[in-house]
Design an enzyme around this catalytic site. Structure first.
Site, short mmCIF file in Angstrom:
data_model
loop_
_atom_site.label_atom_id
_atom_site.label_comp_id
_atom_site.label_asym_id
_atom_site.label_seq_id
_atom_site.Cartn_x
_atom_site.Cartn_y
_atom_site.Cartn_z
N PRO A 105 0.92 -0.98 -0.05
CA PRO A 105 -0.13 0.04 -0.27
C PRO A 105 0.61 1.17 0.32
O PRO A 105 1.58 1.42 0.77
CB PRO A 105 -0.87 -0.14 1.07
CG PRO A 105 -0.56 -1.12 1.79
CD PRO A 105 0.42 -1.82 1.22
N ASN A 106 0.08 2.45 -0.79
CA ASN A 106 0.67 3.41 -1.01
C ASN A 106 1.80 3.88 -1.98
O ASN A 106 2.82 4.86 -2.15
CB ASN A 106 1.14 4.42 0.12
CG ASN A 106 -0.22 4.17 1.27
OD1 ASN A 106 -1.32 4.96 0.75
ND2 ASN A 106 0.17 3.78 2.61
N ARG A 129 5.51 12.14 -1.99
CA ARG A 129 6.28 12.58 -0.33
C ARG A 129 7.20 12.49 -0.25
O ARG A 129 7.80 10.99 -0.57
CB ARG A 129 4.57 11.75 -0.39
CG ARG A 129 3.06 12.62 -0.59
CD ARG A 129 2.99 12.41 1.09
NE ARG A 129 2.53 11.07 0.86
CZ ARG A 129 2.70 10.03 1.95
NH1 ARG A 129 2.97 10.69 2.90
NH2 ARG A 129 2.34 8.75 1.82
N TYR A 144 12.40 8.74 1.16
CA TYR A 144 12.48 7.81 -0.14
C TYR A 144 12.80 7.65 -1.24
O TYR A 144 12.31 7.27 -2.49
CB TYR A 144 9.77 7.28 -0.20
CG TYR A 144 9.33 6.96 1.21
CD1 TYR A 144 10.06 5.66 1.18
CD2 TYR A 144 8.95 7.34 1.81
CE1 TYR A 144 9.15 4.81 3.23
CE2 TYR A 144 8.12 7.02 2.76
CZ TYR A 144 8.27 5.73 3.78
OH TYR A 144 7.77 5.22 4.35
N ASN A 150 8.03 -6.01 -1.51
CA ASN A 150 8.41 -4.84 -0.55
C ASN A 150 6.17 -4.97 0.00
O ASN A 150 5.16 -3.94 -0.51
CB ASN A 150 8.43 -3.79 -0.70
CG ASN A 150 8.41 -2.62 -0.01
OD1 ASN A 150 7.76 -2.75 1.13
ND2 ASN A 150 8.84 -1.37 -0.03
N ALA A 195 2.59 -1.26 4.61
CA ALA A 195 2.75 -1.05 6.39
C ALA A 195 2.06 -2.56 6.52
O ALA A 195 1.62 -3.40 7.68
CB ALA A 195 1.25 -0.47 5.82
N ASP A 246 1.09 -16.02 5.90
CA ASP A 246 0.93 -17.37 5.97
C ASP A 246 1.84 -17.77 4.33
O ASP A 246 1.16 -18.61 3.94
CB ASP A 246 -0.27 -17.67 6.04
CG ASP A 246 -1.03 -17.63 8.04
OD1 ASP A 246 0.24 -18.27 8.37
OD2 ASP A 246 -1.32 -18.18 8.64
N GLU A 280 12.62 -9.69 1.09
CA GLU A 280 11.48 -8.81 1.91
C GLU A 280 12.79 -7.73 1.28
O GLU A 280 13.33 -7.05 1.83
CB GLU A 280 11.31 -8.82 3.05
CG GLU A 280 10.54 -8.33 3.65
CD GLU A 280 10.39 -8.15 5.13
OE1 GLU A 280 11.12 -9.27 6.16
OE2 GLU A 280 10.49 -7.00 6.46
N HIS A 337 13.08 -3.02 1.57
CA HIS A 337 12.06 -1.22 2.10
C HIS A 337 13.66 -1.05 1.71
O HIS A 337 14.71 -0.65 1.35
CB HIS A 337 12.10 -2.02 3.75
CG HIS A 337 11.77 -3.63 4.07
ND1 HIS A 337 9.77 -2.62 4.41
CD2 HIS A 337 11.77 -3.73 4.80
CE1 HIS A 337 9.60 -3.84 4.39
NE2 HIS A 337 10.36 -4.42 5.40
N ARG A 353 14.21 3.94 11.67
CA ARG A 353 12.74 4.59 11.66
C ARG A 353 12.30 4.55 13.55
O ARG A 353 12.77 3.75 14.37
CB ARG A 353 12.11 3.97 10.47
CG ARG A 353 12.87 4.35 9.59
CD ARG A 353 11.81 4.33 8.64
NE ARG A 353 10.97 4.95 8.46
CZ ARG A 353 9.31 5.11 7.63
NH1 ARG A 353 9.98 4.35 6.12
NH2 ARG A 353 8.40 6.03 7.64
O1 CA2 Z 1 10.64 1.51 3.28
C1 CA2 Z 1 9.90 0.83 2.79
O2 CA2 Z 1 9.60 0.46 1.91
C2 CA2 Z 1 8.59 0.59 3.54
O3 CA2 Z 1 8.72 -0.75 3.35
C3 CA2 Z 1 7.38 1.37 3.07
C4 CA2 Z 1 6.19 1.69 3.52
C5 CA2 Z 1 6.17 1.62 5.11
O4 CA2 Z 1 5.07 1.43 5.99
C6 CA2 Z 1 7.72 0.68 5.42
O5 CA2 Z 1 7.79 0.99 6.72
C7 CA2 Z 1 9.00 0.98 4.85
C8 CA2 Z 1 5.21 2.18 3.78
C9 CA2 Z 1 5.09 3.26 1.98
C10 CA2 Z 1 4.15 4.65 2.32
O6 CA2 Z 1 4.35 4.95 0.58
C11 CA2 Z 1 5.11 6.24 0.67
C12 CA2 Z 1 4.76 6.58 -1.06
C13 CA2 Z 1 4.87 7.64 -1.15
C14 CA2 Z 1 5.86 8.36 -0.21
C15 CA2 Z 1 5.79 8.11 0.60
C16 CA2 Z 1 5.36 6.66 1.38
#
Ligand code: CA2
Length: 148
Positions: A11-12, A19, A24, A73, A76, A86, A97, A99, A106
């Site tokens: 997600p995201n 952002r 990132y 990746n 969240a 699972d 995995e 990130h 963090r």
């Molecule tokens: O560092 C990573 O790749 C994470 O998997 C990113 C996740 C975070 O929950 C993990 O702890 C680490 C969050 C992704 C949020 O996506 C964004 C996209 C655009 C700008 C900011 C965040």
């Protein structure tokens, strides 16, 4: 025909590059996909992103039937999803995995991955180039193991 490498994003991550560039970076997910495809050369790649847990689980099931490896990746879902854990447990091949950020530098909520116990390896903190490192590592693993 070689089995595809699945690169799954949670997600995201479709908003990557828009952002929080200090965490990132400014690379978009489309650019990450292009970097992965270049690193994979002629090896087939299934690059996917979803904000829905059930969709990611469906793709892991697809990879169980058809994939050579999984780079994931989970974003969240890393910290919440026993269902993804699972599903990954059923995958017989290598799992990386990944990130973008170093989750251990963090806040506390990002420190405990539910996925790491089933991962072959974990990459965190290399930014988008971590994906390229993961694709190259998968190619080396595949070469070491020989043809399926
Ligand atoms: O560092 C990573 O790749 C994470 O998997 C990113 C996740 C975070 O929950 C993990 O702890 C680490 C969050 C992704 C949020 O996506 C964004 C996209 C655009 C700008 C900011 C965040």
């Amino acid at each position: 025909m070689a089995k595809p490498l699945y690169i799954l994003n949670g997600p995201n991550l479709n908003r990557l590059g828009t952002r929080e560039p200090e965490i990132y970076g400014r690379t978009t997910l489309a650019e990450v996909e292009a970097m992965c495809r270049e690193a994979a050369g002629n090896r087939p790649v299934e690059f996917r992103q979803s904000n829905a847990e059930h969709e990611i689980i469906g793709w892991i099931h697809e990879a169980i039937d058809e994939g050579s490896g999984i780079i994931i990746n989970p974003a969240a879902f890393t910290f919440t999803s026993i269902a993804i854990l699972d599903a990954l447990k059923m995958f017989p091949g290598p799992i990386i995995e990944l990130h973008i950020s170093n989750i251990h530098r963090r806040e506390e909520i990002y420190h405990h991955s539910l996925v790491s116990p089933v991962a072959t390896a974990v990459i965190a903190g290399l930014g988008p180039r971590g994906y390229v490192a993961a694709v190259r590592a998968m190619a080396e693993i595949a070469e070491a193991e020989g043809p399926p």
